[in-house]
Design an enzyme around this catalytic site. Structure first.
Site, PDB file in Angstrom:
ATOM      1  N   ARG A   9       0.635  -1.249  -0.131  1.00 35.86           N
ATOM      2  CA  ARG A   9       0.008  -0.038   0.037  1.00 35.86           C
ATOM      3  C   ARG A   9       0.849   1.265  -0.070  1.00 35.86           C
ATOM      4  O   ARG A   9       0.294   2.463  -0.139  1.00 35.86           O
ATOM      5  CB  ARG A   9      -0.942  -0.081   1.126  1.00 35.86           C
ATOM      6  CG  ARG A   9      -1.987  -1.092   1.146  1.00 35.86           C
ATOM      7  CD  ARG A   9      -3.104  -1.235   2.567  1.00 35.86           C
ATOM      8  NE  ARG A   9      -2.797  -0.094   3.311  1.00 35.86           N
ATOM      9  CZ  ARG A   9      -3.222  -0.061   4.361  1.00 35.86           C
ATOM     10  NH1 ARG A   9      -4.105  -1.141   4.886  1.00 35.86           N
ATOM     11  NH2 ARG A   9      -3.195   0.800   5.333  1.00 35.86           N
ATOM     12  N   CYS A  10       2.188   0.986   0.281  1.00 37.17           N
ATOM     13  CA  CYS A  10       2.925   2.130   0.222  1.00 37.17           C
ATOM     14  C   CYS A  10       3.689   2.609  -1.135  1.00 37.17           C
ATOM     15  O   CYS A  10       4.309   1.619  -1.762  1.00 37.17           O
ATOM     16  CB  CYS A  10       4.249   1.876   1.364  1.00 37.17           C
ATOM     17  SG  CYS A  10       5.586   3.156   1.156  1.00 37.17           S
ATOM     18  N   SER A  11       3.585   3.746  -1.697  1.00 34.26           N
ATOM     19  CA  SER A  11       4.100   4.258  -2.971  1.00 34.26           C
ATOM     20  C   SER A  11       5.583   3.953  -2.813  1.00 34.26           C
ATOM     21  O   SER A  11       6.028   3.467  -4.133  1.00 34.26           O
ATOM     22  CB  SER A  11       3.632   5.600  -3.170  1.00 34.26           C
ATOM     23  OG  SER A  11       4.156   6.509  -2.571  1.00 34.26           O
TER      24      SER A  11
END
Length: 119
Positions: A9-11
């Protein structure tokens, strides 16, 4: 073997994975993705990561997550052992991504930090 401690979920974490994927097409190395929020690293795993990263244990910790303040982890008197235990119990506290290659590790924030493992 390249290991990526990853949060999908972390860019920044996704960016580091993309960068590694670009590099491995050239090197042919296997990659292991560890979704650390599902498969939490143990205290021993965290100590091994810390040794490869160098620096302070606090460099591995996200201080903007709720458990950081809830557990009083800003207290400078806390031992490294207590910090490792907190991260093992609350893996959301682990900086992301962490990429490991050939006994060295970097925090991939920004993702370009990963380049140092291929230099």
């Amino acid at each position: 073997m390249i290991t990526i401690y990853h949060n999908p979920r972390c860019s920044k974490s996704r960016g580091a994975c993309e960068l590694v994927n670009e590099r491995i097409t050239r090197s042919g190395e296997p990659v292991k993705i560890v979704e650390y929020l599902k498969d939490s690293p143990s205290v021993d795993d965290l100590k091994a990561l810390h040794k490869m990263l160098g620096g302070s244990v606090r460099d591995m910790i996200r201080d903007n997550e709720a458990p950081y303040s809830d557990l009083g982890l800003a207290d400078p008197a806390l031992s490294d052992e207590r910090l490792f235990e907190a991260v093992a119990a609350h893996p959301v506290l682990l900086q992301r991504p962490i990429v490991v290659r050939d006994g060295r590790a970097v925090i991939g924030r920004p993702p370009e930090n990963v380049e140092a493992l291929f230099a």
